[in-house]
Design a protein around this motif. Structure first.
Motif, PDB file in Angstrom:
ATOM      1  N   GLU A   1       0.839  -1.206   0.000  1.00 60.43           N
ATOM      2  CA  GLU A   1       0.000   0.000   0.000  1.00 60.43           C
ATOM      3  C   GLU A   1       0.872   1.253   0.000  1.00 60.43           C
ATOM      4  O   GLU A   1       0.572   2.238  -0.671  1.00 60.43           O
ATOM      5  N   MET A   2       1.951   1.212   0.783  1.00 58.57           N
ATOM      6  CA  MET A   2       2.887   2.341   0.827  1.00 58.57           C
ATOM      7  C   MET A   2       3.702   2.422  -0.462  1.00 58.57           C
ATOM      8  O   MET A   2       3.906   3.501  -1.025  1.00 58.57           O
ATOM      9  N   PHE A   3       4.143   1.273  -0.960  1.00 56.45           N
ATOM     10  CA  PHE A   3       5.005   1.193  -2.143  1.00 56.45           C
ATOM     11  C   PHE A   3       4.366   1.832  -3.365  1.00 56.45           C
ATOM     12  O   PHE A   3       5.004   2.610  -4.084  1.00 56.45           O
TER      13      PHE A   3
ATOM     14  N   LYS B   1       2.554   6.511   8.036  1.00 61.35           N
ATOM     15  CA  LYS B   1       1.609   5.468   8.441  1.00 61.35           C
ATOM     16  C   LYS B   1       2.276   4.101   8.500  1.00 61.35           C
ATOM     17  O   LYS B   1       1.998   3.295   9.390  1.00 61.35           O
ATOM     18  N   PHE B   2       3.164   3.844   7.532  1.00 61.42           N
ATOM     19  CA  PHE B   2       3.858   2.550   7.490  1.00 61.42           C
ATOM     20  C   PHE B   2       4.902   2.448   8.589  1.00 61.42           C
ATOM     21  O   PHE B   2       5.121   1.391   9.171  1.00 61.42           O
ATOM     22  N   GLY B   3       5.556   3.579   8.883  1.00 58.69           N
ATOM     23  CA  GLY B   3       6.657   3.569   9.838  1.00 58.69           C
ATOM     24  C   GLY B   3       7.980   3.471   9.105  1.00 58.69           C
ATOM     25  O   GLY B   3       8.021   3.299   7.882  1.00 58.69           O
ATOM     26  N   PHE B   4       9.073   3.578   9.814  1.00 57.53           N
ATOM     27  CA  PHE B   4      10.398   3.589   9.173  1.00 57.53           C
ATOM     28  C   PHE B   4      11.184   2.297   9.439  1.00 57.53           C
ATOM     29  O   PHE B   4      12.393   2.254   9.279  1.00 57.53           O
ATOM     30  N   ASP B   5      10.466   1.260   9.830  1.00 57.69           N
ATOM     31  CA  ASP B   5      11.109  -0.020  10.128  1.00 57.69           C
ATOM     32  C   ASP B   5      11.137  -0.897   8.874  1.00 57.69           C
ATOM     33  O   ASP B   5      10.419  -1.891   8.763  1.00 57.69           O
ATOM     34  N   PHE B   6      11.977  -0.494   7.892  1.00 59.48           N
ATOM     35  CA  PHE B   6      12.089  -1.239   6.645  1.00 59.48           C
ATOM     36  C   PHE B   6      13.096  -2.378   6.780  1.00 59.48           C
ATOM     37  O   PHE B   6      14.122  -2.233   7.441  1.00 59.48           O
ATOM     38  N   THR B   7      12.815  -3.484   6.121  1.00 62.02           N
ATOM     39  CA  THR B   7      13.820  -4.535   5.992  1.00 62.02           C
ATOM     40  C   THR B   7      14.727  -4.161   4.811  1.00 62.02           C
ATOM     41  O   THR B   7      14.377  -3.301   3.992  1.00 62.02           O
TER      42      THR B   7
END
Length: 271
Positions: A45-47, A212-218
């Motif tokens: 959704e963010m992508f 909304k997604f946050g910054f905790d990306f893999t």
């Protein structure tokens, strides 16, 4: 590796459809029906929104001299008042979509972000393009430069942009161009103003989705996102120049026919 290839495909589709009035969101939703990224629903959704940052960077680079108000003249920095005026009109035009987007983004996503709504919007605005272009055939445009766009006209174009914020498949560029043509704006100026409107809209929408997604990306998520953005940027550099040359000699009816055909095909596939 396969997910990177998918990301490249998404980037190409975004770079093409963001600027042509055929709905980038609509094509992304439809593409997702056939090519699924192996990511979480929240990330996807963010992508599909943040990937647009690559496309908007192309606008900034191509039209830098048209949008940057600080000009160097004889070793002095001067402010171009015409560009400041243009930015005020752009901001005003973005207010309706910004307010509605902030308040109702999640609701509209649940209600309308599906293939059926996309197909209907593609067809409706495809018909609108054909009708408006036929109506305007042979007529001289009332507004033939960005400076001639009044604040009232900018607000009205912004209201048309709001339609695209609600209904995916409408196309943000498609809605604003249709609105501008109805208001007597020439095709070239309508396209340019649409490009500039995209800058605050996309940055704002992307920032909202990232928060909304946050910054905790893999690491894989960051790679997929960056590849998609870079691909969208490279593709957009070519498509924007193509469209600006195209509208100088042709009308938008070809995009209207494309939208109608694509919308009908989607409905047939779904049935």
């Amino acid at each position: 590796m396969f997910e990177i290839i998918k990301s490249i495909i998404f980037g190409i589709v975004e770079g093409i459809t963001e600027w042509l009035p055929i709905s980038s969101t609509g094509h992304m939703i439809l593409l997702d029906e056939f090519i699924k990224l192996d990511v979480s629903d929240e990330f996807y959704e963010m992508f599909q929104v943040v990937i647009q940052l690559g496309a908007i960077l192309a606008v900034v680079i191509i039209f830098w001299n048209n949008i940057w108000p600080l000009k160097k003249e004889k070793e002095k920095i001067k402010i171009d008042k015409n560009i400041i005026d243009l930015w005020l009109k752009i901001i005003i035009a973005c207010v309706p979509a910004a307010i509605v987007g902030l308040l109702f983004d999640d609701i509209f996503t649940k209600l309308f972000y599906n293939p059926v709504c996309v197909a209907i919007a593609l067809i409706v605005f495809g018909i609108a393009f054909i009708i408006i272009e036929n109506k305007n055939k042979g007529k001289k445009s009332k507004i033939n430069s960005l400076a001639e766009i009044t604040y009232n006209t900018a607000i009205l174009i912004g209201i048309f942009q709001l339609i695209a914020a609600i209904f995916p498949g409408t196309s943000r560029s498609g809605a604003t161009i249709v609105g501008a043509l109805l208001l007597g704006v020439s095709r070239t100026v309508a396209a340019e103003f649409t490009f500039f409107l995209a800058i605050p809209v996309m940055f704002g929408a992307s920032l909202l989705k990232i928060v909304k997604f946050g910054f905790d990306f893999t690491s894989s998520e960051i790679t997929i996102l960056l590849v998609g953005m870079i691909t969208a940027f490279i593709t957009s550099m070519f498509i924007i120049k193509f469209l600006m040359n195209f509208v100088k000699k042709h009308d938008f009816k070809v995009f209207g026919y494309y939208r109608i055909i694509l919308g009908l095909l989607v409905l047939i596939i779904l049935l």
